[in-house]
Design a protein around this motif. Structure first.
Motif, PDB file in Angstrom:
ATOM      1  N   ILE A 104       9.001  30.209   5.207  1.00 34.36           N
ATOM      2  CA  ILE A 104      10.009  29.465   4.452  1.00 34.36           C
ATOM      3  C   ILE A 104       9.308  28.640   3.383  1.00 34.36           C
ATOM      4  CG2 ILE A 104      11.810  27.704   4.561  1.00 34.36           C
ATOM      5  CD1 ILE A 104      12.218  28.459   7.509  1.00 34.36           C
ATOM      6  N   VAL A 105       9.677  28.840   2.135  1.00 42.69           N
ATOM      7  CA  VAL A 105       9.206  27.999   1.039  1.00 42.69           C
ATOM      8  C   VAL A 105      10.312  27.020   0.692  1.00 42.69           C
ATOM      9  CG1 VAL A 105       8.549  27.923  -1.399  1.00 42.69           C
ATOM     10  CG2 VAL A 105       7.597  29.689   0.092  1.00 42.69           C
ATOM     11  N   VAL A 106       9.996  25.736   0.741  1.00 42.95           N
ATOM     12  CA  VAL A 106      10.988  24.703   0.410  1.00 42.95           C
ATOM     13  C   VAL A 106      10.600  24.109  -0.941  1.00 42.95           C
ATOM     14  CG1 VAL A 106      12.193  22.641   1.176  1.00 42.95           C
ATOM     15  CG2 VAL A 106      11.202  24.206   2.874  1.00 42.95           C
ATOM     16  N   ASP A 107      11.383  24.433  -1.949  1.00 47.50           N
ATOM     17  CA  ASP A 107      11.060  24.026  -3.312  1.00 47.50           C
ATOM     18  C   ASP A 107      11.684  22.666  -3.629  1.00 47.50           C
ATOM     19  OD1 ASP A 107      10.005  24.759  -6.064  1.00 47.50           O
ATOM     20  OD2 ASP A 107      12.094  24.280  -6.488  1.00 47.50           O
ATOM     21  N   GLY A 108      10.869  21.795  -4.204  1.00 43.36           N
ATOM     22  CA  GLY A 108      11.327  20.445  -4.530  1.00 43.36           C
ATOM     23  C   GLY A 108      11.745  20.263  -5.968  1.00 43.36           C
ATOM     24  N   GLY A 109      12.358  21.291  -6.557  1.00 37.69           N
ATOM     25  CA  GLY A 109      12.841  21.173  -7.932  1.00 37.69           C
ATOM     26  C   GLY A 109      11.837  21.614  -8.976  1.00 37.69           C
TER      27      GLY A 109
END
Length: 227
Positions: free
Chosen positions: A34-39
């Motif tokens: 899972i890649v959680v992108d912060g904008g």
């Protein structure tokens, strides 16, 4: 317990390193990535999607990104990996074996900065010595934890910096943790960009400030984003 490892990678403008990281992680055949992108404003999300991993959008901030990634994960082990880090096959197997043992709640890897410079090899050595003496690990050491323990702890605290030290210290109160001998290979880009002496001095002061109870918001701006 049969470990099903969910890899959670918080990312923000990591297009230069993310593809290589994801391909190395996929070689381990984890339960999910899972890649959680912060904008991000670069190609971080498109790279992750092209690599076939799950992408989640989040507000910026490692604690928030890792928490939402953990909420969406379905494995019984959560492995929080920085976007510029990697672990070899022996290390991954060691993590699996470690978490297959009943009663163990989590752990982390040893640290190795990806450089042959003598100064950075020495810093890696000192960092690992410090981790074992203090029984603490930084986020770039690839912290892993049982998902039920993570939920019990309430996840990462809402801190602008040192959320990793805080989490590991609290995790130790939940049961046995393991600092593995196998290494997490970490990019040397911060030391290259900011300078070896300054980066080492600053990092040591930040950890010291946190451990003696100074609120992280007082010194969080001292640790800038390097890409």
């Amino acid at each position: 317990m049969n470990p099903e490892i969910s890899v959670v990678i918080p990312a923000y403008n990591e297009s230069l390193v993310l593809k290589n990281t994801l391909r190395k992680v996929r070689e381990h055949r984890p339960h999910e990535i899972i890649v959680v992108d912060g904008g991000s404003t670069d190609r971080t999300t498109s790279i992750a999607e092209a690599e076939g991993v799950r992408v989640i959008r989040s507000k910026k901030g490692k604690y928030a990104q890792m928490n939402i990634g953990a909420q969406k994960a379905t494995g019984n082990i959560l492995w929080f990996l920085h976007a510029d880090s990697a672990v070899g096959p022996a290390g991954y197997r060691s993590m699996e074996d470690s978490m297959a043992q009943n009663g163990r709640v989590g752990g982390a890897f040893a640290l190795k900065i990806d450089s042959q410079k003598r100064s950075l090899l020495f810093i890696s050595l000192v960092a690992n010595w410090r981790s074992r003496i203090l029984g603490l690990a930084y986020g770039d050491q690839g912290i892993f934890v049982r998902s039920d323990i993570f939920r019990k702890m309430g996840g990462y605290a809402k801190l602008p910096i040192c959320e990793d030290l805080d989490f590991f210290r609290r995790m130790k109160k939940e049961g046995e943790v393991k600092l593995l001998e196998e290494e997490a290979l970490v990019s040397s880009r911060r030391w290259a960009e900011e300078g070896t002496l300054y980066t080492t001095f600053r990092n040591t002061l930040i950890a010291g400030f946190f451990l003696i109870g100074i609120p992280p918001r007082w010194f969080s701006r001292w640790y800038g984003v390097i890409r």
